[in-house]
Design a protein around this motif. Structure first.
Motif, PDB file in Angstrom:
ATOM      1  N   ILE A   1       0.837  -1.199   0.000  1.00 15.74           N
ATOM      2  CA  ILE A   1       0.000   0.000   0.000  1.00 15.74           C
ATOM      3  C   ILE A   1       0.872   1.249   0.000  1.00 15.74           C
ATOM      4  O   ILE A   1       1.835   1.349   0.760  1.00 15.74           O
ATOM      5  CB  ILE A   1      -0.929   0.016   1.222  1.00 15.74           C
ATOM      6  CG1 ILE A   1      -1.936  -1.131   1.149  1.00 15.74           C
ATOM      7  CG2 ILE A   1      -1.685   1.342   1.320  1.00 15.74           C
ATOM      8  CD1 ILE A   1      -2.883  -1.204   2.319  1.00 15.74           C
ATOM      9  N   ASN A   2       0.494   2.186  -0.856  1.00 16.03           N
ATOM     10  CA  ASN A   2       1.159   3.484  -0.880  1.00 16.03           C
ATOM     11  C   ASN A   2       0.616   4.327   0.268  1.00 16.03           C
ATOM     12  O   ASN A   2      -0.580   4.591   0.337  1.00 16.03           O
ATOM     13  CB  ASN A   2       0.906   4.161  -2.230  1.00 16.03           C
ATOM     14  CG  ASN A   2       1.588   5.512  -2.334  1.00 16.03           C
ATOM     15  OD1 ASN A   2       1.178   6.476  -1.692  1.00 16.03           O
ATOM     16  ND2 ASN A   2       2.615   5.584  -3.164  1.00 16.03           N
ATOM     17  N   ASN A   3       1.481   4.734   1.188  1.00 13.75           N
ATOM     18  CA  ASN A   3       1.028   5.444   2.380  1.00 13.75           C
ATOM     19  C   ASN A   3       0.336   6.766   2.059  1.00 13.75           C
ATOM     20  O   ASN A   3      -0.641   7.148   2.713  1.00 13.75           O
ATOM     21  CB  ASN A   3       2.208   5.691   3.323  1.00 13.75           C
ATOM     22  CG  ASN A   3       2.684   4.414   3.991  1.00 13.75           C
ATOM     23  OD1 ASN A   3       1.921   3.458   4.127  1.00 13.75           O
ATOM     24  ND2 ASN A   3       3.939   4.385   4.400  1.00 13.75           N
TER      25      ASN A   3
ATOM     26  N   THR B   1      -7.032   8.740   0.491  1.00 12.12           N
ATOM     27  CA  THR B   1      -8.333   8.124   0.238  1.00 12.12           C
ATOM     28  C   THR B   1      -9.175   8.033   1.505  1.00 12.12           C
ATOM     29  O   THR B   1     -10.381   8.293   1.481  1.00 12.12           O
ATOM     30  CB  THR B   1      -8.162   6.712  -0.368  1.00 12.12           C
ATOM     31  OG1 THR B   1      -7.296   5.932   0.476  1.00 12.12           O
ATOM     32  CG2 THR B   1      -7.581   6.779  -1.764  1.00 12.12           C
ATOM     33  N   VAL B   2      -8.552   7.678   2.619  1.00 10.10           N
ATOM     34  CA  VAL B   2      -9.304   7.593   3.873  1.00 10.10           C
ATOM     35  C   VAL B   2      -9.775   8.974   4.296  1.00 10.10           C
ATOM     36  O   VAL B   2     -10.932   9.160   4.692  1.00 10.10           O
ATOM     37  CB  VAL B   2      -8.452   6.939   4.994  1.00 10.10           C
ATOM     38  CG1 VAL B   2      -9.189   7.018   6.330  1.00 10.10           C
ATOM     39  CG2 VAL B   2      -8.148   5.488   4.647  1.00 10.10           C
ATOM     40  N   ARG B   3      -8.887   9.961   4.198  1.00 13.32           N
ATOM     41  CA  ARG B   3      -9.277  11.328   4.556  1.00 13.32           C
ATOM     42  C   ARG B   3     -10.420  11.815   3.665  1.00 13.32           C
ATOM     43  O   ARG B   3     -11.367  12.465   4.132  1.00 13.32           O
ATOM     44  CB  ARG B   3      -8.084  12.264   4.431  1.00 13.32           C
ATOM     45  CG  ARG B   3      -8.415  13.705   4.835  1.00 13.32           C
ATOM     46  CD  ARG B   3      -7.183  14.595   4.845  1.00 13.32           C
ATOM     47  NE  ARG B   3      -6.557  14.670   3.532  1.00 13.32           N
ATOM     48  CZ  ARG B   3      -5.366  14.137   3.236  1.00 13.32           C
ATOM     49  NH1 ARG B   3      -4.686  13.491   4.175  1.00 13.32           N
ATOM     50  NH2 ARG B   3      -4.868  14.231   2.016  1.00 13.32           N
ATOM     51  N   GLY B   4     -10.363  11.479   2.389  1.00 11.32           N
ATOM     52  CA  GLY B   4     -11.405  11.894   1.465  1.00 11.32           C
ATOM     53  C   GLY B   4     -12.766  11.327   1.834  1.00 11.32           C
ATOM     54  O   GLY B   4     -13.786  12.035   1.775  1.00 11.32           O
ATOM     55  N   LEU B   5     -12.795  10.049   2.240  1.00 10.39           N
ATOM     56  CA  LEU B   5     -14.067   9.445   2.607  1.00 10.39           C
ATOM     57  C   LEU B   5     -14.584   9.996   3.926  1.00 10.39           C
ATOM     58  O   LEU B   5     -15.793  10.211   4.096  1.00 10.39           O
ATOM     59  CB  LEU B   5     -13.919   7.917   2.688  1.00 10.39           C
ATOM     60  CG  LEU B   5     -15.214   7.127   2.919  1.00 10.39           C
ATOM     61  CD1 LEU B   5     -16.272   7.468   1.875  1.00 10.39           C
ATOM     62  CD2 LEU B   5     -14.934   5.624   2.925  1.00 10.39           C
ATOM     63  N   VAL B   6     -13.690  10.230   4.884  1.00 16.97           N
ATOM     64  CA  VAL B   6     -14.093  10.829   6.159  1.00 16.97           C
ATOM     65  C   VAL B   6     -14.718  12.204   5.909  1.00 16.97           C
ATOM     66  O   VAL B   6     -15.765  12.551   6.485  1.00 16.97           O
ATOM     67  CB  VAL B   6     -12.881  10.952   7.111  1.00 16.97           C
ATOM     68  CG1 VAL B   6     -13.237  11.797   8.327  1.00 16.97           C
ATOM     69  CG2 VAL B   6     -12.408   9.567   7.558  1.00 16.97           C
TER      70      VAL B   6
END
Length: 266
Positions: A2-4, A10-15
């Motif tokens: 996984i690219n950090n 991506t996680v920040r975008g969904l949050v």
């Protein structure tokens, strides 16, 4: 690997997406939701993940895992709005827990096999929850909202660790036969309350029979349900091909097609 940077983005975008749905100018439906209304969707999505696993479709599994993760983030957003906790704290806590419960990986503990790992896990869990060492407390900690067959499996599994168990699969089978005869007596007597009670006892005994054969009654019934659906679909297809609708077919016609499918292993 996984690219950090991609992971964080991506996680920040969904949050942020979830927060926007709940915020001013967001979605009226999402804004109305509560923990109580969301919990049923959480359960549904979890079962859709199971279906995807059993269907063996990576694309479907990827999609359903995303749906489930969205429900987790939504509940985290609700909690953050109340000032209880946020998604970051959830991740921090589960990371801390996994490190604590794997002392043989992150600490100096030594284990000889998977059974010792499980024993350590349960001991550490009891210590975390402040539970007593009594076996009764261990049984009481089995979640009440588990599917009934799975909960029966877990209860009997933990009772077994206390030495409360049958000596062999043959002894369990004798118990199944005993419960079946008691059910038959209740049926013959026309005792509806007795039938209900004996059916429950029989089901519990069957759960233990499955456990002694190193399987799980919950999974077995899921498999049986899938088989029934597959055969029912074939039944309707074959009858329709003959110009016979399901409601017009006789019991004999349906039985014949059904048994033909069974004979072919379908």
């Amino acid at each position: 690997m996984i690219n950090n940077e991609r992971l964080a983005e991506t996680v920040r975008g969904l949050v942020e997406l979830v927060a926007r749905l709940r915020g001013p100018g967001g979605c009226p439906w999402d804004a109305k939701q509560t923990d109580a209304t969301i919990k049923i969707y959480l359960i549904e999505e979890a079962y859709e993940v199971l279906d995807a696993i059993e269907n063996g479709s990576p694309d479907e599994l990827c999609s359903e895992l995303g749906d489930l993760f969205f429900q987790v983030l939504f509940l985290c957003q609700l909690s953050a709005e109340r000032g209880d906790f946020d998604f970051v704290r959830v991740v921090e806590k589960i990371t801390e827990k996994m490190v604590r419960r794997h002392p043989h990986v992150f600490g100096k503990a030594n284990v000889a096999n998977a059974e010792e790992v499980a024993d350590n896990w349960n001991r550490i869990k009891r210590e975390e929850n402040g539970q007593s060492e009594s076996f009764s407390s261990q049984l009481m900690s089995v979640p009440g909202n588990l599917p009934a067959l799975l909960r029966s499996h877990r209860l009997s599994e933990r009772a077994s660790k206390a030495g409360f168990d049958w000596k062999s699969a043959g002894a369990v089978w004798e118990k199944v036969e005993e419960e079946f005869h008691e059910l038959g007596a209740a049926v013959s007597a026309g005792d509806s309350n007795g039938v209900s009670e004996e059916l429950g006892d029989l089901l519990f005994s069957l759960v233990n029979l499955a456990r002694f054969w190193n399987t799980n009654a919950e999974e077995l019934l899921r498999m049986a349900n899938r088989k029934f659906l597959r055969r029912f679909k074939r039944l309707e297809k074959v009858l329709n091909a003959k110009g016979i609708g399901m409601k017009e077919a006789t019991a004999e016609q349906m039985d014949l097609v059904w048994e033909e499918g069974k004979a072919r292993g379908e």
